[in-house]
Design an enzyme around this catalytic site. Structure first.
Site, PDB file in Angstrom:
ATOM      1  N   ASN A   1       0.816  -1.271  -0.052  1.00  0.00           N
ATOM      2  CA  ASN A   1      -0.160  -0.007  -0.069  1.00  0.00           C
ATOM      3  C   ASN A   1       0.880   1.115  -0.050  1.00  0.00           C
ATOM      4  O   ASN A   1       2.119   1.179  -0.063  1.00  0.00           O
ATOM      5  CB  ASN A   1      -0.947  -0.062   1.233  1.00  0.00           C
TER       6      ASN A   1
ATOM      7  N   LYS B   1     -13.609   0.913  16.162  1.00  0.00           N
ATOM      8  CA  LYS B   1     -12.320   0.102  16.016  1.00  0.00           C
ATOM      9  C   LYS B   1     -11.654   0.478  17.481  1.00  0.00           C
ATOM     10  O   LYS B   1     -11.202  -0.523  18.087  1.00  0.00           O
ATOM     11  CB  LYS B   1     -11.346   0.710  15.108  1.00  0.00           C
TER      12      LYS B   1
HETATM   13  O1  PMT Z   1       3.039   6.133   6.346  1.00  0.00           O
HETATM   14  P1  PMT Z   1       2.697   7.510   6.044  1.00  0.00           P
HETATM   15  O2  PMT Z   1       2.801   7.604   4.305  1.00  0.00           O
HETATM   16  O3  PMT Z   1       2.894   8.511   6.950  1.00  0.00           O
HETATM   17  O4  PMT Z   1       1.003   7.390   5.923  1.00  0.00           O
HETATM   18  C1  PMT Z   1       0.672   7.375   7.429  1.00  0.00           C
HETATM   19  C2  PMT Z   1      -0.664   6.327   7.624  1.00  0.00           C
HETATM   20  C3  PMT Z   1      -1.958   6.981   6.882  1.00  0.00           C
HETATM   21  C4  PMT Z   1      -0.498   5.033   7.053  1.00  0.00           C
HETATM   22  C5  PMT Z   1      -1.133   6.400   8.935  1.00  0.00           C
HETATM   23  O5  PMT Z   1      -1.545   7.760   9.419  1.00  0.00           O
HETATM   24  C6  PMT Z   1      -2.458   5.446   9.350  1.00  0.00           C
HETATM   25  O6  PMT Z   1      -3.398   5.973   9.309  1.00  0.00           O
HETATM   26  N1  PMT Z   1      -1.928   4.147   9.697  1.00  0.00           N
HETATM   27  C7  PMT Z   1      -3.054   3.069   9.793  1.00  0.00           C
HETATM   28  C8  PMT Z   1      -3.262   2.720   8.547  1.00  0.00           C
HETATM   29  C9  PMT Z   1      -4.283   1.615   8.503  1.00  0.00           C
HETATM   30  O7  PMT Z   1      -4.077   0.328   8.326  1.00  0.00           O
HETATM   31  O8  PMT Z   1      -5.598   1.570   8.976  1.00  0.00           O
HETATM   32  P2  PMT Z   1      -6.725   0.761   9.161  1.00  0.00           P
HETATM   33  O9  PMT Z   1      -7.864   1.532   9.478  1.00  0.00           O
HETATM   34  O10 PMT Z   1      -6.783  -0.250   7.966  1.00  0.00           O
HETATM   35  O11 PMT Z   1      -6.257  -0.254  10.342  1.00  0.00           O
HETATM   36  C10 PMT Z   1      -6.502   0.191  11.656  1.00  0.00           C
HETATM   37  C11 PMT Z   1      -5.382  -0.233  12.823  1.00  0.00           C
HETATM   38  O12 PMT Z   1      -5.354  -1.827  12.692  1.00  0.00           O
HETATM   39  C12 PMT Z   1      -4.191   0.306  12.420  1.00  0.00           C
HETATM   40  O13 PMT Z   1      -3.519   0.752  13.538  1.00  0.00           O
HETATM   41  C13 PMT Z   1      -3.373  -0.886  11.768  1.00  0.00           C
HETATM   42  O14 PMT Z   1      -2.080  -0.633  12.238  1.00  0.00           O
HETATM   43  C14 PMT Z   1      -4.050  -1.906  12.495  1.00  0.00           C
HETATM   44  N2  PMT Z   1      -3.954  -3.313  11.791  1.00  0.00           N
HETATM   45  C15 PMT Z   1      -4.555  -3.239  10.746  1.00  0.00           C
HETATM   46  C16 PMT Z   1      -4.864  -4.588   9.933  1.00  0.00           C
HETATM   47  C17 PMT Z   1      -3.894  -5.659  10.702  1.00  0.00           C
HETATM   48  N3  PMT Z   1      -3.938  -6.902   9.898  1.00  0.00           N
HETATM   49  N4  PMT Z   1      -3.224  -5.512  11.432  1.00  0.00           N
HETATM   50  C18 PMT Z   1      -3.287  -4.272  12.320  1.00  0.00           C
HETATM   51  O15 PMT Z   1      -2.858  -4.181  13.106  1.00  0.00           O
END
Ligand code: PMT
Length: 402
Positions: free
Chosen positions: A209, A337
């Site tokens: 991503n 979440k």
């Molecule tokens: O890296 P940059 O370019 O600076 O961009 C920053 C960012 C946009 C990546 C950052 O600010 C951000 O939002 N990170 C989380 C992105 C994400 O995966 O969001 P999500 O809504 O899909 O996941 C929610 C949370 O679950 C996140 O804390 C993620 O780390 C966690 N997760 C998700 C999937 C998974 N299999 N395991 C996880 O732990």
């Protein structure tokens, strides 16, 4: 706050050096001991006598003018300083510092010091935006140097734009913040996850991503600057970081990240999951490069483990912070979440908004804690957003303990 603080002020050759006089005067009035080092070109703008009168201390500009045979002046100054400020900092001194040139009193002192260094650039807008200078500033930032961004407006050179030395009052505010906040996370162990994961399809292809790791790296650096011992677990990114308080662990896939985080989890005080972890991976990893075939290709995908969910389930005393990258119903989805994953707080970013989310140098987020208290952190550099988030975490952590 500044009483008896020992500050070395480096003044380099720019028209804004007149503001360094005001800065010297204000620092001295606040009780700081100020010693000024001038570059040769700075002495063309303001005389050393001006700084001597304002600081009530001798001014240094010649490395070889060793007044005290018992001491080597630049080493003595480097060790004496609680903090060094370079204001104004020209493109020249920034570049010299970034490549380790030490050819005058200021640059030799800068290389020899262990004190925190604050750099307040001032130059023509096009110089400030030149890729060489942008690159050197980034390099210095990665090494732990602090920047006080210049203001925008009419510049002495006639151009309008960014490059005006920040006002002395603001420089002093930043320094005072540093001195009071420096240790807010001292003794804490902080784990930060950053960047994307890569899910392998075959030896030449993977799914990933747009995460650059910038947000996670900014959090790691801010936590380390606040005195924490930081473990930074990162997917493949182009970011670099060198900080005595940061241990970096590189991983590739969501499964790697799961294993490394769980290994470190039991000993952490704060865990911040800024990584963009893949939700799915290919069911089969092909050992040989997949051959092109006629017609369509369907990849069968399976769910990866939700690391954050598993951390929430195993949580003991850790303060667990998730990130949420959303494009619709941002707050509502963030709150879901927060509860579903048993988090202490969640940081939501609307990644469809200009300047927010993936890849850029800025972000705009909402921090939500367990009491569902919302704090909007306006558009700012990822470094500043990171500091803001950590201050909030620190406050919530204390509230939960008391
Ligand atoms: O890296 P940059 O370019 O600076 O961009 C920053 C960012 C946009 C990546 C950052 O600010 C951000 O939002 N990170 C989380 C992105 C994400 O995966 O969001 P999500 O809504 O899909 O996941 C929610 C949370 O679950 C996140 O804390 C993620 O780390 C966690 N997760 C998700 C999937 C998974 N299999 N395991 C996880 O732990």
């Amino acid at each position: 706050m500044l009483t008896d603080k020992k500050i070395v002020l480096g003044v380099t050759g720019g028209i804004a050096s007149y503001k360094a006089c005001v800065l010297t005067s204000k620092l001295t009035q606040k009780g700081a001991h100020v010693r000024v080092i001038m570059t040769e070109s700075a002495t063309k703008f303001v005389t050393p006598l001006t700084f001597q009168a304002l600081s009530r201390n001798p001014v240094y500009f010649d490395t070889f003018d060793e007044k005290d045979p018992q001491k080597i002046a630049h080493i003595d100054l480097a060790d004496w300083a609680d903090m060094i400020i370079i204001a104004p900092a020209t493109a020249n001194v920034i570049s010299k510092l970034a490549i380790g040139i030490a050819d005058d009193m200021l640059t030799t002192t800068l290389l020899a010091t262990k004190a925190p260094v604050y750099i307040a650039p001032a130059m023509n807008v096009h110089m400030y935006e030149h890729p060489a200078i942008v690159k050197q500033m980034k390099q210095l930032e990665n090494w732990g140097y602090h920047f006080i961004e210049p203001g925008a407006g009419h510049l002495a050179c006639g151009w309008v734009g960014k490059g005006r030395l920040e006002e002395p009052e603001t420089i002093i505010e930043v320094i005072e913040d540093h001195l009071t906040e420096k240790q807010i996370l001292k003794g804490k162990k902080v784990l930060v996850s950053a960047g994307p994961t890569r899910e392998i399809i075959d030896p030449v292809r993977f799914l990933s991503n747009r995460s650059s790791g910038k947000m996670g790296f900014a959090l790691a650096k801010a936590a380390a600057d606040f005195g924490a011992n930081v473990t930074l677990i990162t997917g493949p990114v182009h970011e670099h970081i060198h900080h005595p308080n940061i241990k970096r662990v590189d991983i590739i896939s969501a499964e790697d990240m799961y294993n490394v985080i769980h290994k470190h989890y039991p000993t952490q005080d704060i865990v911040i999951k800024a990584a963009a972890v893949a939700d799915y991976r290919p069911k089969i990893v092909h050992e040989e490069k997949m051959k092109k075939q006629s017609g369509e290709l369907t990849l069968e995908m399976v769910r990866t483990q939700d690391i954050l969910q598993s951390l929430g389930e195993k949580k003991k005393d850790q303060f667990l912070v998730g990130f949420a990258a959303e494009t619709t119903n941002v707050i509502e989805n963030g709150l879901k979440k927060l509860k579903a994953k048993n988090l202490n707080a969640i940081v939501v970013n609307d990644v469809s908004e200009q300047g927010a989310g993936f890849a850029g140098d800025t972000n705009k987020v909402t921090y939500i804690n367990r009491d569902e208290h919302l704090e909007n952190i306006p558009l700012a550099t990822k470094q500043n957003v990171a500091k803001h988030i950590l201050r909030r975490i620190k406050r919530d952590l204390e509230d939960e303990i008391t």
